[in-house]
Write a protein that holds these residues in place. Sequence first.
Motif, PDB file in Angstrom:
ATOM      1  N   GLU A 171      41.443  53.142  45.436  1.00 23.41           N
ATOM      2  CA  GLU A 171      40.425  54.340  45.040  1.00 23.41           C
ATOM      3  C   GLU A 171      39.681  54.432  43.608  1.00 23.41           C
ATOM      4  N   GLN A 172      40.397  53.380  42.660  1.00 26.65           N
ATOM      5  CA  GLN A 172      39.983  53.505  41.408  1.00 26.65           C
ATOM      6  C   GLN A 172      38.666  52.259  41.169  1.00 26.65           C
ATOM      7  N   ASN A 173      38.866  51.224  42.103  1.00 23.83           N
ATOM      8  CA  ASN A 173      38.255  50.178  41.859  1.00 23.83           C
ATOM      9  C   ASN A 173      37.221  49.736  43.055  1.00 23.83           C
ATOM     10  N   ASN A 174      37.035  50.563  44.247  1.00 20.21           N
ATOM     11  CA  ASN A 174      36.403  50.735  45.542  1.00 20.21           C
ATOM     12  C   ASN A 174      34.997  49.940  45.236  1.00 20.21           C
ATOM     13  N   ALA A 175      34.228  50.579  44.120  1.00 20.31           N
ATOM     14  CA  ALA A 175      32.920  50.042  43.947  1.00 20.31           C
ATOM     15  C   ALA A 175      32.876  48.549  43.564  1.00 20.31           C
ATOM     16  N   SER A 176      33.892  48.115  42.968  1.00 19.19           N
ATOM     17  CA  SER A 176      34.066  46.784  42.775  1.00 19.19           C
ATOM     18  C   SER A 176      34.743  45.593  43.445  1.00 19.19           C
ATOM     19  N   MET A 177      35.264  45.927  44.559  1.00 18.33           N
ATOM     20  CA  MET A 177      35.849  45.500  45.429  1.00 18.33           C
ATOM     21  C   MET A 177      35.160  44.261  46.002  1.00 18.33           C
ATOM     22  N   LEU A 237      40.287  41.882  44.613  1.00 14.07           N
ATOM     23  CA  LEU A 237      39.599  42.470  43.354  1.00 14.07           C
ATOM     24  C   LEU A 237      38.977  41.384  42.615  1.00 14.07           C
ATOM     25  N   PRO A 238      37.879  41.882  41.889  1.00 12.91           N
ATOM     26  CA  PRO A 238      37.156  40.865  40.989  1.00 12.91           C
ATOM     27  C   PRO A 238      38.162  40.226  40.110  1.00 12.91           C
ATOM     28  N   LYS A 239      37.921  38.968  39.808  1.00 17.62           N
ATOM     29  CA  LYS A 239      38.825  38.301  38.970  1.00 17.62           C
ATOM     30  C   LYS A 239      39.310  38.838  37.755  1.00 17.62           C
ATOM     31  N   GLU A 240      38.254  39.415  37.001  1.00 16.32           N
ATOM     32  CA  GLU A 240      38.335  40.169  35.665  1.00 16.32           C
ATOM     33  C   GLU A 240      39.201  41.438  35.805  1.00 16.32           C
ATOM     34  N   GLN A 241      39.511  41.861  37.053  1.00 11.61           N
ATOM     35  CA  GLN A 241      40.345  43.188  37.307  1.00 11.61           C
ATOM     36  C   GLN A 241      41.739  42.872  37.841  1.00 11.61           C
ATOM     37  N   ARG A 242      41.738  41.578  38.266  1.00 12.93           N
ATOM     38  CA  ARG A 242      43.331  41.215  39.006  1.00 12.93           C
ATOM     39  C   ARG A 242      44.349  41.317  38.094  1.00 12.93           C
ATOM     40  N   ALA A 243      44.203  40.836  36.864  1.00 15.60           N
ATOM     41  CA  ALA A 243      45.268  40.685  35.865  1.00 15.60           C
ATOM     42  C   ALA A 243      45.653  42.074  35.400  1.00 15.60           C
ATOM     43  N   ARG A 244      44.593  42.894  35.316  1.00 13.56           N
ATOM     44  CA  ARG A 244      44.785  44.465  34.946  1.00 13.56           C
ATOM     45  C   ARG A 244      45.358  45.113  35.846  1.00 13.56           C
ATOM     46  N   ASN A 245      45.617  44.823  36.972  1.00 17.31           N
ATOM     47  CA  ASN A 245      46.262  45.517  38.260  1.00 17.31           C
ATOM     48  C   ASN A 245      47.356  45.017  38.835  1.00 17.31           C
ATOM     49  N   VAL A 246      48.264  44.506  38.275  1.00 15.09           N
ATOM     50  CA  VAL A 246      49.632  43.914  38.607  1.00 15.09           C
ATOM     51  C   VAL A 246      50.307  44.887  38.970  1.00 15.09           C
ATOM     52  N   ILE A 247      50.870  44.968  40.285  1.00 16.83           N
ATOM     53  CA  ILE A 247      51.817  45.945  40.762  1.00 16.83           C
ATOM     54  C   ILE A 247      53.029  45.400  40.480  1.00 16.83           C
ATOM     55  N   LEU A 248      53.989  46.218  40.026  1.00 20.24           N
ATOM     56  CA  LEU A 248      55.535  46.024  39.922  1.00 20.24           C
ATOM     57  C   LEU A 248      56.058  46.736  40.980  1.00 20.24           C
ATOM     58  N   VAL A 767      31.626  18.461  22.428  1.00 19.74           N
ATOM     59  CA  VAL A 767      31.823  19.638  22.747  1.00 19.74           C
ATOM     60  C   VAL A 767      32.258  19.434  24.240  1.00 19.74           C
ATOM     61  N   ILE A 768      32.956  20.682  24.528  1.00 12.82           N
ATOM     62  CA  ILE A 768      33.252  21.080  25.918  1.00 12.82           C
ATOM     63  C   ILE A 768      33.197  22.151  26.354  1.00 12.82           C
ATOM     64  N   GLU A 769      32.712  22.410  27.433  1.00 16.82           N
ATOM     65  CA  GLU A 769      32.386  23.955  28.150  1.00 16.82           C
ATOM     66  C   GLU A 769      33.768  24.213  28.366  1.00 16.82           C
ATOM     67  N   TRP A 770      34.319  25.366  27.518  1.00 14.97           N
ATOM     68  CA  TRP A 770      36.002  25.658  27.543  1.00 14.97           C
ATOM     69  C   TRP A 770      35.931  26.412  28.931  1.00 14.97           C
ATOM     70  N   PRO A 771      37.188  25.966  29.598  1.00 15.17           N
ATOM     71  CA  PRO A 771      37.617  26.107  30.830  1.00 15.17           C
ATOM     72  C   PRO A 771      38.038  27.665  30.917  1.00 15.17           C
ATOM     73  N   GLY A 772      37.775  28.534  30.514  1.00 13.45           N
ATOM     74  CA  GLY A 772      38.162  30.133  30.569  1.00 13.45           C
ATOM     75  C   GLY A 772      38.131  30.882  31.592  1.00 13.45           C
ATOM     76  N   ASN A 773      38.622  30.318  32.792  1.00 14.13           N
ATOM     77  CA  ASN A 773      38.471  30.856  33.991  1.00 14.13           C
ATOM     78  C   ASN A 773      39.873  31.564  34.335  1.00 14.13           C
ATOM     79  N   ASP A 774      40.628  31.311  33.625  1.00  8.62           N
ATOM     80  CA  ASP A 774      42.181  31.913  34.015  1.00  8.62           C
ATOM     81  C   ASP A 774      41.910  33.509  34.145  1.00  8.62           C
ATOM     82  N   LEU A 775      42.593  34.228  34.901  1.00 10.66           N
ATOM     83  CA  LEU A 775      42.413  35.583  35.260  1.00 10.66           C
ATOM     84  C   LEU A 775      42.872  36.383  34.052  1.00 10.66           C
ATOM     85  N   THR A 776      43.623  35.582  33.189  1.00  3.31           N
ATOM     86  CA  THR A 776      43.707  36.445  31.695  1.00  3.31           C
ATOM     87  C   THR A 776      42.873  36.287  30.763  1.00  3.31           C
ATOM     88  N   SER A 777      41.835  35.428  30.945  1.00  6.14           N
ATOM     89  CA  SER A 777      40.842  35.087  29.843  1.00  6.14           C
ATOM     90  C   SER A 777      39.938  36.475  29.869  1.00  6.14           C
TER      91      SER A 777
END
Length: 777
Positions: A171-177, A237-248, A767-777
Motif C-alpha cells: 500500500e506504500q509502493n503501489n504506484a511503483s510496483m 518492487l522496483p530494484k531500488e526499493q527491494r533492499a529498502r523493504n526487506v521483511i523480517l 575506464v570501466i562502466e562500474w557494474p553498480g546494479n546490485d540492489l544495495t547500490s
Amino acid sequence: MENRPANQQWDAPGLSDDEMGDDMDEDDATTDDQGDGDNFAEIQGMINSDTGKAPLYPNSLLDHGQLLLLVIAFVLKHHLTGTCLEDLLQLLNCIVPGSIMLSKYLFHKNFESCQSQVQKHYYCNHCSEYIGFEYDIAECPACNIPFDDTDNHVSFFLYTPIEPQLKTILEQNNASMNFPNHHHDDITDIHEGLKYKQLFSNLSEDDLSITWNCDGVPLFKSSKTSIWPIQVMINELPKEQRARNVILCGVWVGDTKPTVHVYFKPFVDEMKHLACNGIQWEDENGAHVSRVFCAVCSCDAVARCIMQNFHQFNGSFGCSICLHEGEMVERGDGHTRVYPVRGVSEQRTANNTVRHASEACVANAVVKGVKGPSIFSLLPKFNIIDGFVPDYMHCVILGVVRQFSRLWFDSRYHCKDFYIGNSIDNVSHLMQSLKPPMEMARLPRSLSERKFWKASEWRNFLFYSPIILIGILPDAFMRHWWLLVFAIANLSSSNISTAMLTKSRAALLKFVIKAESLYGLEHLSYNVHQLTHLTQYVGNWGPLWATSAFPFENNNQVLKRLYHGTNGIANQIMKNNLIWNQLNSIYDYLFVPCSEEIQSFNHHLSRHSSRIVQNAFSVSHDCIGLGQPQLRFLSDNEKAALISIFDNTWLHSEVNSFARFMLKKKLIHSHEYSNNTKHMDAIISLSSGMYVAVGSLLFINVSNSKVPVIIGTELRLRNFSIYDTDVRSNVAVAFRKVSFANLVAFKPSHFESKCLMITSERGAHYVIEWPGNDLTS
C-alpha cells in the motif's frame, strides 16, 4: 533458539531486558492471533488525538505527536540504552516541560500492539520436534520426555507473519510496483528469467513472488551465539526499493544451527496460505487480491544444503545442482573434495530429488547426496532444485575471488609460478591510488588487510584487478583471470543478451578447466565448480545481482544493532525492527506540513536515510546544479566545443558554472573538483559511446531561458583487446584504454553512466562502466 526464562519481558525500543524493570508480563508479550496488521494502534491514536496534535508551545513548529516519532527514530538510529532513553526524556522535559512522557514505562506503552504480531513457537530441546504456540503439556508428544518447572526441556523461536508487513509495503509502493511483463528478449531483471516466466505463466497480474534468505550471523566475538533471521524480499518492487523493504519474519538465537523443519514450519504454513488465498490490499485504484509464491532462496552453500536436506559440499555428491560425485585429493597436510570437469554431469531435478529422498528414507542412508525430504518441497510452485540459486556473493566474491587472491599472495605458495606475494606492496599502492566513484562506498584497502575485507571490497577488487595486475601476474594466469572477470561483468550487467550468456558460459567453463592445469587439481573447490552452473541460473532468474544475498547481508548488519546486552535478543531484534519499519508509514503524512529543517532532520533519522540535496538549482528532474553557481567567462576552447551544439551567433561569454551537479540522480563532480576528494565522480560514458572527464555544468542564456550544457574532456579510445578463441570474444571488452583529448560539449540527456578510471603500473589509463546494479547500490 532461546530457553524459556521465567518472567520473560519485552523491550522498549533500544532497551535490553536488564534495563527495563518489571514493566510487562510475558502474557502481554505475544498472541497466537495474527491480528489485523495494525501494529501501531497506540501511536497512531496518540498522534491523532488532541494532545498529539497540540503544539509543544505557542507558535511551535512541532507538535507532541511529531516529537514522539522523532524520539523513537532517534532511539533506534543511535541504539540508545534504557538509561540513555530516560536521560533523554528528562532532558526534553527540562527544555519544554510536559513535552513528552517522563516515564520509560509510559513511553514504551505506545508499542503494546506492535508486539502483538510476534509469535512464540516452542519446540522440544531433547528431540527438536515442534510443539506449537503453547506448551502447557506434561511431556513432549514426540519423545515423551517429561517437562518440569525448570523449563530446561523447552526452547522457542520468534515468528512475525509476513502478511501484515507485506500489506503495508504494497500500500506504500503501489504506484511503483513492477508487475511482470515479459516483452524483453534480453534479461534485465528477475522478471525476464526463464523460470520466473514459467512461474507466472498462469498467474494473474496482481500476483507476487518473493526471494528469501536465512543465514547465521555471529553476535559476539567471545561466544558461538548466532542469530538465524528469515528475511523476505518482494521481486516485483522496483530494484531500488527491494533492499529498502526487506521483511523480517523469523528469528532464531542460539549456539547451534536451527532445525530446519521446525524453524521454517510457520513460514511454510503461511506461504501455503498466501499462495492459496492471497493477501488483500488497497490503493487509489481500488481493492486487490495478490497471491504470493516463493520463487528463489538465496543463501550460502552451507545453509543451502541444510535447507535442501543434502550432503554438505565436502561430502560425496555434494553439489546441489548436479550429480557430480567429486574426488578426494591431498591438499597440504589433509584432504579435500574437488570437482574437476570430467564430461557432462547429470543435472538434479525436482523429480529425481524426490525419488532419492524416498530411497534415503527407506534405506536410512544418504542417496546421491540426498538425506531425505525437505520441508520446502511443500511450498506451492517452488522447485527444490531450481529455486535454490548459487548466490554469487558467497560463491564468486567471497569464494573464488578470495581463494585465488590467497594463492597469489600467501607465502605458503612462494614456490609456485602464480605467486606474486613479493609484489604485494606495489599492488596495494596501485589499489590505494585509485579514486573510485562515490557509488563504490568502500575505498580500496591494502592487501595486507585483506582478511578484514568485506564482500563489497572483494567485489570491487574483482573488477579493477585485471588492470592493476597487468605486468605483475604472469601472462598465462592473467589471461585465465580475464575469463572470470569477463563472465561476471556480463552476468552482472543490467542488459544481458543471449550472446552474452553463451560467451559467459564458455568463459566460465574454460576458467574451471584451465584452473586444474594452472593451479592444480587440489584447488578445484566447490565454489570453482559452481561457476559451471552460474550462467544457467542467470538464464533462469535474471542477472546475478537480482538474486544475490547482498541486500540480506546488509540488513543483517542492521539487525545486529537492534539489541543491547545478552538477554531477550530475539525479542529486541524482532520488535525494534517492526517498529522502525512501521514508522515509515506514519512519517509520510505526519511531517508534510513541517518546516524544511524538521523534514530534513526527520529524513536523516529514518532507517534508509540518504543525503539531502541543499542549495540546489534545478533545471529539470534529471539535471540539478549543486551549490552556488560561479559566474565566469567562456574560454575560446569552450566556445569552440559549444558551437557543435549551438549557433555561434548567440553564444555569450558569460555563463553560470557548477562544479557539482546531479544527472539522473547520480552525483557528478568536475575533474578539477574530484582531484581534491577521495572519490572521482567525473568520469562518465555517453549514449553515443563516448567517454568524458567532466569539466563543469554550464547554464547558458538562450532566448531568455537557461539551457544546461556539460563541458568536458573527451577520453579517446585506444586499441586494447584480449581475444580468446574459445570464447570467441574480446574478454577485456568491459575495459576501455583511453587518453585525454579535446574539449567536448554535450546535453545532460546524453549521460549514460558513471565510470571508474584505473591507471596501470605502466601509466596507461583504462575506464570501466562500474557494474553498480546490485540492489544495495
